[in-house]
Design a protein around this motif. Sequence first.
Motif, PDB file in Angstrom:
ATOM      1  N   ASP A  63       0.823  -1.210   0.000  1.00  0.00           N
ATOM      2  CA  ASP A  63       0.000   0.000   0.000  1.00  0.00           C
ATOM      3  C   ASP A  63       0.857   1.262   0.000  1.00  0.00           C
ATOM      4  O   ASP A  63       0.489   2.266  -0.625  1.00  0.00           O
ATOM      5  CB  ASP A  63      -0.926   0.015   1.217  1.00  0.00           C
ATOM      6  N   TYR A  64       1.996   1.215   0.694  1.00  0.00           N
ATOM      7  CA  TYR A  64       2.875   2.381   0.724  1.00  0.00           C
ATOM      8  C   TYR A  64       3.668   2.514  -0.568  1.00  0.00           C
ATOM      9  O   TYR A  64       3.622   3.553  -1.233  1.00  0.00           O
ATOM     10  CB  TYR A  64       3.840   2.310   1.908  1.00  0.00           C
ATOM     11  N   TRP A  65       4.384   1.464  -0.957  1.00  0.00           N
ATOM     12  CA  TRP A  65       5.336   1.572  -2.062  1.00  0.00           C
ATOM     13  C   TRP A  65       4.644   1.641  -3.422  1.00  0.00           C
ATOM     14  O   TRP A  65       5.051   2.403  -4.304  1.00  0.00           O
ATOM     15  CB  TRP A  65       6.317   0.411  -2.032  1.00  0.00           C
TER      16      TRP A  65
ATOM     17  N   GLY B 176       0.913   1.589  -3.760  1.00  0.00           N
ATOM     18  CA  GLY B 176      -0.408   2.189  -3.691  1.00  0.00           C
ATOM     19  C   GLY B 176      -0.435   3.657  -3.356  1.00  0.00           C
ATOM     20  O   GLY B 176      -1.466   4.318  -3.516  1.00  0.00           O
ATOM     21  N   GLY B 177       0.680   4.199  -2.844  1.00  0.00           N
ATOM     22  CA  GLY B 177       0.724   5.605  -2.498  1.00  0.00           C
ATOM     23  C   GLY B 177      -0.081   5.963  -1.260  1.00  0.00           C
ATOM     24  O   GLY B 177      -0.394   7.139  -1.047  1.00  0.00           O
ATOM     25  N   LYS B 178      -0.381   4.990  -0.419  1.00  0.00           N
ATOM     26  CA  LYS B 178      -1.156   5.236   0.796  1.00  0.00           C
ATOM     27  C   LYS B 178      -0.226   5.548   1.970  1.00  0.00           C
ATOM     28  O   LYS B 178       0.946   5.159   1.960  1.00  0.00           O
ATOM     29  CB  LYS B 178      -2.014   4.020   1.132  1.00  0.00           C
ATOM     30  N   PRO B 179      -0.727   6.226   3.005  1.00  0.00           N
ATOM     31  CA  PRO B 179       0.088   6.474   4.197  1.00  0.00           C
ATOM     32  C   PRO B 179       0.538   5.145   4.814  1.00  0.00           C
ATOM     33  O   PRO B 179      -0.239   4.177   4.856  1.00  0.00           O
ATOM     34  CB  PRO B 179      -0.853   7.232   5.133  1.00  0.00           C
ATOM     35  N   ALA B 180       1.771   5.095   5.279  1.00  0.00           N
ATOM     36  CA  ALA B 180       2.280   3.882   5.915  1.00  0.00           C
ATOM     37  C   ALA B 180       1.450   3.568   7.156  1.00  0.00           C
ATOM     38  O   ALA B 180       1.300   4.411   8.044  1.00  0.00           O
ATOM     39  CB  ALA B 180       3.742   4.056   6.289  1.00  0.00           C
ATOM     40  N   ALA B 181       0.905   2.368   7.204  1.00  0.00           N
ATOM     41  CA  ALA B 181       0.042   1.980   8.321  1.00  0.00           C
ATOM     42  C   ALA B 181       0.839   1.738   9.596  1.00  0.00           C
ATOM     43  O   ALA B 181       0.277   1.727  10.695  1.00  0.00           O
ATOM     44  CB  ALA B 181      -0.752   0.728   7.951  1.00  0.00           C
ATOM     45  N   ARG B 182       2.135   1.545   9.441  1.00  0.00           N
ATOM     46  CA  ARG B 182       3.045   1.311  10.558  1.00  0.00           C
ATOM     47  C   ARG B 182       4.442   1.629  10.097  1.00  0.00           C
ATOM     48  O   ARG B 182       4.648   1.976   8.927  1.00  0.00           O
ATOM     49  CB  ARG B 182       2.969  -0.153  11.019  1.00  0.00           C
ATOM     50  N   ASP B 183       5.418   1.563  10.975  1.00  0.00           N
ATOM     51  CA  ASP B 183       6.802   1.707  10.541  1.00  0.00           C
ATOM     52  C   ASP B 183       7.145   0.559   9.595  1.00  0.00           C
ATOM     53  O   ASP B 183       6.857  -0.608   9.901  1.00  0.00           O
ATOM     54  CB  ASP B 183       7.754   1.686  11.740  1.00  0.00           C
ATOM     55  N   LEU B 184       7.762   0.886   8.465  1.00  0.00           N
ATOM     56  CA  LEU B 184       8.084  -0.110   7.448  1.00  0.00           C
ATOM     57  C   LEU B 184       9.590  -0.281   7.331  1.00  0.00           C
ATOM     58  O   LEU B 184      10.347   0.680   7.497  1.00  0.00           O
ATOM     59  CB  LEU B 184       7.497   0.300   6.094  1.00  0.00           C
ATOM     60  N   PRO B 185      10.046  -1.498   6.998  1.00  0.00           N
ATOM     61  CA  PRO B 185      11.483  -1.778   6.982  1.00  0.00           C
ATOM     62  C   PRO B 185      12.144  -1.466   5.650  1.00  0.00           C
ATOM     63  O   PRO B 185      11.500  -1.406   4.602  1.00  0.00           O
ATOM     64  CB  PRO B 185      11.527  -3.281   7.254  1.00  0.00           C
ATOM     65  N   ASP B 186      13.474  -1.305   5.718  1.00  0.00           N
ATOM     66  CA  ASP B 186      14.282  -1.254   4.504  1.00  0.00           C
ATOM     67  C   ASP B 186      14.602  -2.694   4.100  1.00  0.00           C
ATOM     68  O   ASP B 186      14.125  -3.644   4.736  1.00  0.00           O
ATOM     69  CB  ASP B 186      15.538  -0.401   4.741  1.00  0.00           C
ATOM     70  N   PRO B 187      15.383  -2.911   3.037  1.00  0.00           N
ATOM     71  CA  PRO B 187      15.658  -4.286   2.612  1.00  0.00           C
ATOM     72  C   PRO B 187      16.349  -5.150   3.658  1.00  0.00           C
ATOM     73  O   PRO B 187      16.261  -6.385   3.596  1.00  0.00           O
ATOM     74  CB  PRO B 187      16.561  -4.091   1.382  1.00  0.00           C
TER      75      PRO B 187
ATOM     76  N   ARG C 106       4.559   8.077   0.307  1.00  0.00           N
ATOM     77  CA  ARG C 106       5.652   8.074  -0.652  1.00  0.00           C
ATOM     78  C   ARG C 106       5.624   9.333  -1.511  1.00  0.00           C
ATOM     79  O   ARG C 106       4.565   9.759  -1.989  1.00  0.00           O
ATOM     80  CB  ARG C 106       5.573   6.846  -1.552  1.00  0.00           C
ATOM     81  N   SER C 107       6.771   9.915  -1.714  1.00  0.00           N
ATOM     82  CA  SER C 107       6.885  11.087  -2.573  1.00  0.00           C
ATOM     83  C   SER C 107       6.340  10.768  -3.960  1.00  0.00           C
ATOM     84  O   SER C 107       6.709   9.772  -4.579  1.00  0.00           O
ATOM     85  CB  SER C 107       8.356  11.502  -2.682  1.00  0.00           C
ATOM     86  N   GLY C 108       5.431  11.609  -4.422  1.00  0.00           N
ATOM     87  CA  GLY C 108       4.837  11.400  -5.740  1.00  0.00           C
ATOM     88  C   GLY C 108       3.611  10.536  -5.743  1.00  0.00           C
ATOM     89  O   GLY C 108       2.898  10.464  -6.743  1.00  0.00           O
ATOM     90  N   GLY C 109       3.362   9.818  -4.628  1.00  0.00           N
ATOM     91  CA  GLY C 109       2.133   9.052  -4.500  1.00  0.00           C
ATOM     92  C   GLY C 109       2.169   7.664  -5.105  1.00  0.00           C
ATOM     93  O   GLY C 109       3.188   6.972  -5.086  1.00  0.00           O
ATOM     94  N   ALA C 110       1.043   7.250  -5.659  1.00  0.00           N
ATOM     95  CA  ALA C 110       0.859   5.897  -6.178  1.00  0.00           C
ATOM     96  C   ALA C 110       1.654   5.667  -7.463  1.00  0.00           C
ATOM     97  O   ALA C 110       2.042   6.611  -8.159  1.00  0.00           O
ATOM     98  CB  ALA C 110      -0.621   5.636  -6.427  1.00  0.00           C
ATOM     99  N   PHE C 111       1.852   4.401  -7.786  1.00  0.00           N
ATOM    100  CA  PHE C 111       2.600   4.028  -8.979  1.00  0.00           C
ATOM    101  C   PHE C 111       2.054   4.705 -10.230  1.00  0.00           C
ATOM    102  O   PHE C 111       2.806   5.277 -11.032  1.00  0.00           O
ATOM    103  CB  PHE C 111       2.584   2.508  -9.161  1.00  0.00           C
TER     104      PHE C 111
END
Length: 401
Positions: free
Chosen positions: A327-329, A331-342, A354-359
């Motif tokens: 949804d974040y990466w 879908g452009g939605k607000p992160a529902a929780r803290d999200l991890p890096d790789p 996410r900057s720029g929003g949805a895909f």
Amino acid sequence: MEKLCILCTEILPWRLLKAQAEEDLGFELEFLEQDFVGAQRTAAMSPDSYDVYDQCFHNLDIVWHWRAIQPIDVARIETWDEMNGLARIDQSPLQGAFNGAGDRPSSRLYVQSDATLGDTPTGRISMLPTVYNFDSFAVNSEVGNLDVDRDITSWAELLEDRWFGRVSLVDEPAIGAFDLTMALMAAGRMQVRDIGNMTVAEIEEMFTHGMDLARSGHLAPFWRQATEPVDRFASGELAISSIWSPAVVEMKGRGLKIRQATPVEGYRAWHGGMCLSARLSGQKLDMAYAWMNWFLSGWAGATMARQGYYMSVPDRVRTVLDPDEWDYWYGGKPAARDLPDPRGRPAIRAGEIRSGGAFGDRASRIAVWNTTMDEHNFLVRRWGELTKAARGRDARGRRAG
């Protein structure tokens, strides 16, 4: 057992993929990492030194010209029919997604009957489309207490006096030259007929402006390694710069207030892919196809998403990626929780968008693709002079040494 050697750049987290891929595939992988220029040179001149070449579509012309790579049989790509249309224009559901000048992936995707590359579909391709993204520049929002989404809306921001001495560009002429040219165009300092294929006179004009910016001290030294901007932003040396998404995610994970701008003029887009060395045959060729199919099967795409990259087979990614992450990466939605890096470390804070929003929104704002222009050799020479001039000044505009 034989191992598969992959010539690549550092823009992907290869070491994080290695263990899982080797477990699933049953053979060993070796990653030969070089910078963009070095990898392209090795790919073209030494096809016997690697099995798979991982790069971007704008790097294809040279390696194909030297016959360093061989066509890929799409019948051996398990997810070919599932691939989205950003590289395969005729299959895209996105309207307006293919605006943008320069080396669109489809323009050199298919191997034609006369061994040239073009956009007419055939059963053979030059490069397997994999990861891609839409880039702009990063801004430290703490400098001047800025709201980047509201206050920074144009490539012209790279030229603003408030960033004097703390502006950097990526040191790759087929990439960084477009960032500078778009900034100059947006600021009304120059006009270009076709930014995807600039003339000698236009390159010379861009270079002249760039030299003025470098000699005045406005431009800090350029960067080549993807991780370099992270430390330079953290130290305060940089406040605004060309950027790639993994560096943004890394800086967010460190707590830096970094935001990628969404310029009204559009993004500079790129599309990565994999090529087969011309020398491959037999078992090694089978291993290479197995690796490419594994890469598109979902697990790698989920890892790429956590550093901000899209994958050409998104439905496979969605089956692996956590729904909150999707949804974040994508879908452009607000992160529902803290999200991890790789690497599993917290990077994206709850509530962030996410900057720029949805895909779809981001894909429809492409200004230019990373490109190797007709006058690339001239651009490279001029770019080398410009990067040297930028190195001649320290972060405060004083002559180094």
